[in-house]
Design a protein around this motif. Structure first.
Motif, PDB file in Angstrom:
ATOM      1  N   UNK A 191       0.765  -1.272  -0.037  1.00 34.74           N
ATOM      2  CA  UNK A 191       0.005   0.194  -0.084  1.00 34.74           C
ATOM      3  C   UNK A 191       0.863   1.335  -0.176  1.00 34.74           C
ATOM      4  N   UNK A 192       2.033   1.253   0.142  1.00 32.15           N
ATOM      5  CA  UNK A 192       3.162   2.299   0.108  1.00 32.15           C
ATOM      6  C   UNK A 192       3.176   2.876  -1.206  1.00 32.15           C
ATOM      7  N   UNK A 193       2.644   2.144  -2.305  1.00 29.41           N
ATOM      8  CA  UNK A 193       2.739   2.418  -3.660  1.00 29.41           C
ATOM      9  C   UNK A 193       1.490   3.214  -3.715  1.00 29.41           C
ATOM     10  N   UNK A 194       0.606   3.456  -2.969  1.00 33.59           N
ATOM     11  CA  UNK A 194      -0.672   4.240  -3.252  1.00 33.59           C
ATOM     12  C   UNK A 194      -0.075   5.697  -3.667  1.00 33.59           C
ATOM     13  N   UNK A 195      -0.975   6.404  -4.330  1.00 36.31           N
ATOM     14  CA  UNK A 195      -0.737   7.915  -4.451  1.00 36.31           C
ATOM     15  C   UNK A 195      -0.781   8.787  -3.363  1.00 36.31           C
ATOM     16  N   UNK A 196       0.136   9.795  -3.119  1.00 27.73           N
ATOM     17  CA  UNK A 196      -0.167  10.611  -2.088  1.00 27.73           C
ATOM     18  C   UNK A 196      -0.350  12.144  -2.662  1.00 27.73           C
ATOM     19  N   UNK A 197      -1.159  12.880  -2.247  1.00 34.18           N
ATOM     20  CA  UNK A 197      -1.766  14.035  -2.604  1.00 34.18           C
ATOM     21  C   UNK A 197      -1.433  15.370  -1.831  1.00 34.18           C
ATOM     22  N   UNK A 198      -0.820  16.305  -2.322  1.00 38.27           N
ATOM     23  CA  UNK A 198      -0.634  17.634  -1.490  1.00 38.27           C
ATOM     24  C   UNK A 198       0.893  17.668  -1.346  1.00 38.27           C
ATOM     25  N   UNK A 199       1.198  19.018  -1.530  1.00 39.55           N
ATOM     26  CA  UNK A 199       2.899  19.145  -1.212  1.00 39.55           C
ATOM     27  C   UNK A 199       3.321  19.086   0.116  1.00 39.55           C
ATOM     28  N   UNK A 200       2.621  19.095   1.117  1.00 37.98           N
ATOM     29  CA  UNK A 200       3.064  18.469   2.282  1.00 37.98           C
ATOM     30  C   UNK A 200       3.287  17.243   2.577  1.00 37.98           C
ATOM     31  N   UNK A 219     -10.189  18.900  -1.362  1.00 37.49           N
ATOM     32  CA  UNK A 219     -10.358  20.311  -1.113  1.00 37.49           C
ATOM     33  C   UNK A 219     -10.141  21.215  -1.821  1.00 37.49           C
ATOM     34  N   UNK A 220     -11.203  21.791  -2.567  1.00 36.18           N
ATOM     35  CA  UNK A 220     -11.055  22.889  -3.774  1.00 36.18           C
ATOM     36  C   UNK A 220     -10.398  24.051  -3.091  1.00 36.18           C
ATOM     37  N   UNK A 221     -10.635  24.353  -1.912  1.00 36.70           N
ATOM     38  CA  UNK A 221      -9.611  25.601  -1.485  1.00 36.70           C
ATOM     39  C   UNK A 221      -8.353  25.530  -1.201  1.00 36.70           C
ATOM     40  N   UNK A 222      -8.019  24.152  -1.388  1.00 39.03           N
ATOM     41  CA  UNK A 222      -6.525  24.073  -1.237  1.00 39.03           C
ATOM     42  C   UNK A 222      -5.909  23.484  -2.625  1.00 39.03           C
TER      43      UNK A 222
END
Length: 267
Positions: A191-200, A219-222
């Motif tokens: 599961x570590x291959x699953x995508x991660x979203x967001x710069x942080x 989160x559209x605002x982000x």
């Protein structure tokens, strides 16, 4: 052991006398059956039962952290509650406390943690569990908790048993990256291959590639999808708080005590 009519004083009187000698942090639970019996405990986890008095001796047994029964007896100098209480306190101090401390994994964990920390810390004990807190540079807070647990099949033979975790709250992104790089996070979880979203979240993932995403929200605002938490099972969890000035990160390290010490030393 002693019969209800043998002694001219009560268990409560003996326990009170013992507690006076032992000092603060000790609790006594005398029996009310006419015999010199009861229990003496401390917030550090010491647990000593008074089994009775007979033929000039006071008999006790301590329950050590690994489940071992530690039997000891003493001969009070006089047939008074004060003498019996003093003898009981001296026996606890001389024999029971060192035996307990030598097998206390909680005490061992606290000692290693405080040796690893470069910041001032405070430890609070309650019923054998210890919580250590300290300030992290930049306004964050560190918290480590350890408590004894029943021995399981996976514990080392004869070794002490305890469970513990370390939590670092309010870290900056740079601090969280430093902690994640300091600890061991390698694993074979697909599961570590699953995508991660967001710069942080992507910064955390880059610091510890073994992390897998837990929660992701749109989160559209982000700017769209953001992963708000990641983990390696039984090793570390990372909680991300977006929208702050700056964003904040919490890191919780579980499992290996060595990993917890690496995290504590990292900041």
């Amino acid at each position: 052991m002693s019969s209800p009519t043998t002694m001219p004083f009560t268990a409560a009187a003996v326990m009170d006398a013992a507690r006076t000698v032992l000092g603060t942090g000790w609790m006594t639970f005398p029996a009310h059956n006419g015999r010199i019996e009861g229990t003496v405990r401390s917030h550090h986890g010491h647990d000593v039962s008074v089994l009775g008095a007979e033929r000039g001796f006071l008999f006790t047994v301590g329950l050590l952290p690994d489940g071992t029964r530690y039997e000891r007896a003493t001969a009070p100098g006089a047939q008074t509650a004060a003498a019996y209480g003093s003898a009981l306190a001296n026996l606890i101090t001389r024999d029971h406390i060192p035996a307990h401390n030598a097998r206390s994994a909680s005490r061992l964990h606290v000692g290693k943690l405080r040796a690893a920390l470069v910041h001032e810390s405070a430890t609070h004990w309650e019923f054998g569990a210890a919580t250590t807190t300290w300030k992290v540079p930049g306004g964050g807070r560190g918290r480590h908790h350890t408590r004894p647990h029943p021995r399981g099949a996976g514990d080392p033979p004869g070794g002490p048993a305890a469970e513990s975790w370390l939590r670092l709250n309010g870290l900056s992104a740079d601090q969280a990256v430093t902690v994640l790089r300091a600890i061991q996070t390698g694993n074979r979880d697909k599961r570590q291959r699953q995508p991660v979203y967001g710069g942080l979240a992507q910064r955390m993932k880059a610091a510890a590639p073994g992390l897998r995403p837990i929660d992701t929200y749109n989160w559209p605002s982000l700017g769209g999808k953001c992963t708000t938490s990641l983990c390696v099972d039984d090793v570390v969890k990372v909680e991300l708080h977006y929208g702050g000035r700056p964003d904040a990160v919490n890191v919780i390290v579980t499992g290996s005590v060595d990993n917890q010490l690496r995290a504590a030393r990292a900041l």
